[in-house]
Design an enzyme around this catalytic site. Structure first.
Site, PDB file in Angstrom:
ATOM      1  N   GLN A  56       5.785 -15.628   5.303  1.00 22.34           N
ATOM      2  CA  GLN A  56       6.976 -15.000   4.744  1.00 22.34           C
ATOM      3  C   GLN A  56       8.078 -14.866   5.795  1.00 22.34           C
ATOM      4  O   GLN A  56       7.828 -15.011   6.994  1.00 22.34           O
ATOM      5  CB  GLN A  56       6.614 -13.617   4.187  1.00 22.34           C
ATOM      6  N   HIS A  87       5.297   6.708   3.215  1.00 28.20           N
ATOM      7  CA  HIS A  87       4.085   6.684   4.035  1.00 28.20           C
ATOM      8  C   HIS A  87       3.293   7.985   3.936  1.00 28.20           C
ATOM      9  O   HIS A  87       2.057   7.965   3.906  1.00 28.20           O
ATOM     10  CB  HIS A  87       4.445   6.383   5.488  1.00 28.20           C
ATOM     11  N   ASP A 111       3.313  -2.713   9.318  1.00 24.72           N
ATOM     12  CA  ASP A 111       4.390  -2.047  10.074  1.00 24.72           C
ATOM     13  C   ASP A 111       3.881  -0.848  10.858  1.00 24.72           C
ATOM     14  O   ASP A 111       4.494  -0.448  11.848  1.00 24.72           O
ATOM     15  CB  ASP A 111       5.529  -1.634   9.147  1.00 24.72           C
ATOM     16  N   GLY A 163      -6.918  -9.293   3.762  1.00 27.32           N
ATOM     17  CA  GLY A 163      -7.560  -8.016   3.497  1.00 27.32           C
ATOM     18  C   GLY A 163      -8.486  -8.053   2.299  1.00 27.32           C
ATOM     19  O   GLY A 163      -9.512  -7.366   2.279  1.00 27.32           O
ATOM     20  N   ASP A 180      -1.618  -0.671   1.202  1.00 33.61           N
ATOM     21  CA  ASP A 180      -0.178  -0.585   1.434  1.00 33.61           C
ATOM     22  C   ASP A 180       0.392  -1.996   1.423  1.00 33.61           C
ATOM     23  O   ASP A 180       0.680  -2.581   2.460  1.00 33.61           O
ATOM     24  CB  ASP A 180       0.081   0.118   2.770  1.00 33.61           C
ATOM     25  N   ASP A 183       5.159  -6.337  -2.710  1.00 30.14           N
ATOM     26  CA  ASP A 183       5.123  -6.637  -4.142  1.00 30.14           C
ATOM     27  C   ASP A 183       4.095  -7.728  -4.397  1.00 30.14           C
ATOM     28  O   ASP A 183       3.834  -8.578  -3.553  1.00 30.14           O
ATOM     29  CB  ASP A 183       6.509  -7.078  -4.616  1.00 30.14           C
TER      30      ASP A 183
END
Length: 322
Positions: A56, A87, A111, A163, A180, A183
């Site tokens: 990406q 968060h 992040d 994951g 987390d 989209d």
């Protein structure tokens, strides 16, 4: 009318030097546009960095009003200004519901924002964070000291791989699993499959709790309903809850809460109204101090976030919307 010009960016496109210069002090538009003409716009000072990873396009901007802002494929991931509302809610809702979380898995969240919140729990002895794209982590930690510090905690094991594939290798291991994700397209597409949630349930201990990012109630009603129903086929307890993040489309984003044992209101010390109290396990002093340090989360917000508008309640219950 805005004096600045909106800069249109194609998803995954690398900007040349002239385009980067033109981006300075201009408005950029969020590229996630489910309604076909209604998206947030953010005024930026400059594009600080961009990396096209194998998965990406990752960009970091310096904005005029919300600090640093990360986008992935043109979609806002977080800003310095309001990321805490996301968060804190994706992490502390499941962590507070569980009486003693010791092993935590974060899928996505490269992040480091969710990781930073999990690290606050001193009773947690193992934290695994798994994001498919290491470039997200590399960029985020350059521009946020808190996120950078999260990865330095000795309890943390950071993995950069799929994951969905990772969680399939565990059984009866994690107390809390936090998904987390971005989209649900591209690299996150496997996270929409039923098999993924079946593997999560198997990886969780008997008292395990899972939360997953689940879009906006205003833009993705059908998708939320389908995810909710899919999770209900797997977990005995499933609820949707929400938080408010100004820089996300519609200003709100939600999560699906899945639990093997505990309801969302259990173990929460919360006086909602005078002379009423949600029964729960008393928390220690460290927990009280931690809650007082939060910017968004508190026990009252925790309970209130699960109260849904009628249109969504009806959809989840398979009732027609008037």
């Amino acid at each position: 009318a805005r004096e600045a010009v909106i800069v249109e960016m194609e998803r995954g496109k690398t900007l040349n030097d002239k385009e980067k210069e033109e981006t300075n002090t201009r408005w950029i538009a969020e590229e996630c546009d489910p309604l076909g003409g209604f998206v947030p716009h953010v005024k930026v000072k400059k594009l600080i960095e961009e990396v096209q990873s194998p998965f990406q396009m990752v960009r970091m901007y310096e904005t005029t009003s919300v600090g640093h802002m990360m986008t992935i494929d043109g979609i806002i991931q977080y800003t310095d200004y309001d990321h805490f509302a996301y968060h804190e809610m994706i992490v502390h809702v499941p962590m507070q519901c569980h009486p003693n979380p010791e092993k935590v898995l974060i899928i996505g969240g490269g992040d480091g924002g969710a990781l930073y919140e999990v690290n606050k729990y001193k009773n947690v002895n193992e934290i695994v964070i798994c994001d498919v794209d290491e470039e997200v982590s590399k960029m985020a930690v350059k521009y946020n000291k808190e996120f950078a510090s999260a990865y330095k905690d000795p309890r943390v094991r950071a993995l950069f791989q799929d994951g969905a594939a990772l969680v399939a290798n565990f059984e009866n291991y994690f107390d809390v699993i936090i998904v987390d994700c971005t989209d649900f397209y591209g690299v996150a597409a496997p996270l929409a499959r039923k098999e993924f949630y079946e593997n999560i349930k198997r990886a969780m201990k008997p008292e395990g709790i899972m939360t997953i990012q689940a879009e906006s109630i205003y833009f993705e009603r059908k998708w939320i309903t389908n995810l909710h129903h899919q999770c209900e086929e797997i977990f005995p307890i499933v609820n949707y809850y929400k938080t408010h993040v100004p820089t996300y489309p519609s200003g709100t984003i939600g999560f699906v809460f899945c639990s093997k044992k505990y309801q969302y209101y259990e173990n929460i010390d919360c006086n909602i109204l005078p002379n009423t109290k949600v029964e729960g396990i008393a928390k220690d002093t460290n927990n009280k101090e931690m809650l007082e340090s939060m910017q968004y989360y508190n026990p009252q917000i925790h309970i209130g976030s699960f109260q849904l508008p009628n249109f969504l309640k009806k959809m989840i219950a398979n009732k027609p919307i008037a």
